[in-house]
Design a protein around this motif. Structure first.
Motif, mmCIF file in Angstrom:
data_model
loop_
_atom_site.group_PDB
_atom_site.id
_atom_site.type_symbol
_atom_site.label_atom_id
_atom_site.label_comp_id
_atom_site.label_asym_id
_atom_site.label_seq_id
_atom_site.Cartn_x
_atom_site.Cartn_y
_atom_site.Cartn_z
ATOM 1 N N ASN A 93 0.836 -1.214 0.000
ATOM 2 C CA ASN A 93 0.000 0.000 0.000
ATOM 3 C C ASN A 93 0.869 1.263 0.000
ATOM 4 O O ASN A 93 0.585 2.236 -0.704
ATOM 5 C CB ASN A 93 -0.950 0.000 1.199
ATOM 6 C CG ASN A 93 -2.084 -0.982 1.036
ATOM 7 O OD1 ASN A 93 -2.381 -1.409 -0.077
ATOM 8 N ND2 ASN A 93 -2.713 -1.364 2.147
ATOM 9 N N GLU B 164 1.059 4.074 -2.862
ATOM 10 C CA GLU B 164 0.854 5.498 -2.559
ATOM 11 C C GLU B 164 2.043 6.336 -3.057
ATOM 12 O O GLU B 164 1.862 7.398 -3.648
ATOM 13 C CB GLU B 164 0.655 5.714 -1.041
ATOM 14 C CG GLU B 164 -0.690 5.326 -0.516
ATOM 15 C CD GLU B 164 -1.805 6.162 -1.109
ATOM 16 O OE1 GLU B 164 -1.647 7.397 -1.222
ATOM 17 O OE2 GLU B 164 -2.847 5.578 -1.479
ATOM 18 N N LYS C 207 1.822 6.512 -6.751
ATOM 19 C CA LYS C 207 0.745 7.438 -7.128
ATOM 20 C C LYS C 207 1.213 8.892 -6.977
ATOM 21 O O LYS C 207 0.991 9.723 -7.858
ATOM 22 C CB LYS C 207 -0.479 7.167 -6.252
ATOM 23 C CG LYS C 207 -1.666 8.017 -6.593
ATOM 24 C CD LYS C 207 -2.827 7.662 -5.671
ATOM 25 C CE LYS C 207 -3.976 8.614 -5.888
ATOM 26 N NZ LYS C 207 -5.079 8.391 -4.961
ATOM 27 N N ARG C 208 1.878 9.220 -5.862
ATOM 28 C CA ARG C 208 2.399 10.581 -5.637
ATOM 29 C C ARG C 208 3.424 10.956 -6.709
ATOM 30 O O ARG C 208 3.437 12.065 -7.217
ATOM 31 C CB ARG C 208 3.014 10.692 -4.238
ATOM 32 C CG ARG C 208 2.032 11.061 -3.167
ATOM 33 C CD ARG C 208 2.756 11.495 -1.891
ATOM 34 N NE ARG C 208 3.683 10.465 -1.408
ATOM 35 C CZ ARG C 208 3.394 9.551 -0.498
ATOM 36 N NH1 ARG C 208 2.201 9.530 0.042
ATOM 37 N NH2 ARG C 208 4.289 8.669 -0.123
#
Length: 141
Positions: free
Chosen positions: A12, A16, A19-20
């Motif tokens: 996860n 994340e 994604k950032r």
């Protein structure tokens, strides 16, 4: 082998982070694209300004030449006004003053040059009056 919640948390967190990073890349691309658009617009504005300057060059050259001609003529009038200092009488000095002032009126539309020239001439005239008075004892009033 057991994949516990620690493994899921790591996945996860990696997702994340990814994604950032993708969002940062997308934002940097948007900024870069906007900068390119701004630079292109700026270049177009500069080109337009240069075209306007280029188109107005004949007018600018004409005005500079006209100003140079006027400046030369005004300088010649200042030199002519200086001949007041060689005047032998008040009438001669006044005649020089009037003649040069009239020439300046024909030359200048603004009147400012005429006023400056006339002031200069009046100064010279007053100087000549005092000189004539001291040399010959004649009071010119």
């Amino acid at each position: 082998m057991s994949f516990g919640s620690n493994h899921n948390a790591n996945i996860n967190e990696m997702m994340e982070n990814r994604k950032r990073m993708l969002e940062e890349i997308a934002e940097n691309k948007r900024k870069s694209d906007q900068m390119k658009i701004d630079q292109l617009q700026s270049s177009k504005n500069i080109e337009r300004m240069l075209e306007e300057i280029y188109e107005s060059m004949p007018v600018i050259v004409s005005l500079v030449r006209e100003n140079n001609d006027t400046s030369k003529e005004m300088f010649a009038l200042f030199q002519e006004m200086s001949t007041i200092m060689t005047a032998q009488s008040e009438a001669e000095a006044q005649d020089i003053l009037d003649t040069v002032t009239e020439k300046a009126k024909d030359l200048s539309d603004t009147g400012e040059a005429v006023k400056n020239l006339y002031s200069y001439g009046k100064f010279l005239f007053m100087f000549v009056k005092e000189d004539i008075k001291s040399k010959w004892g004649i009071d010119l009033g």
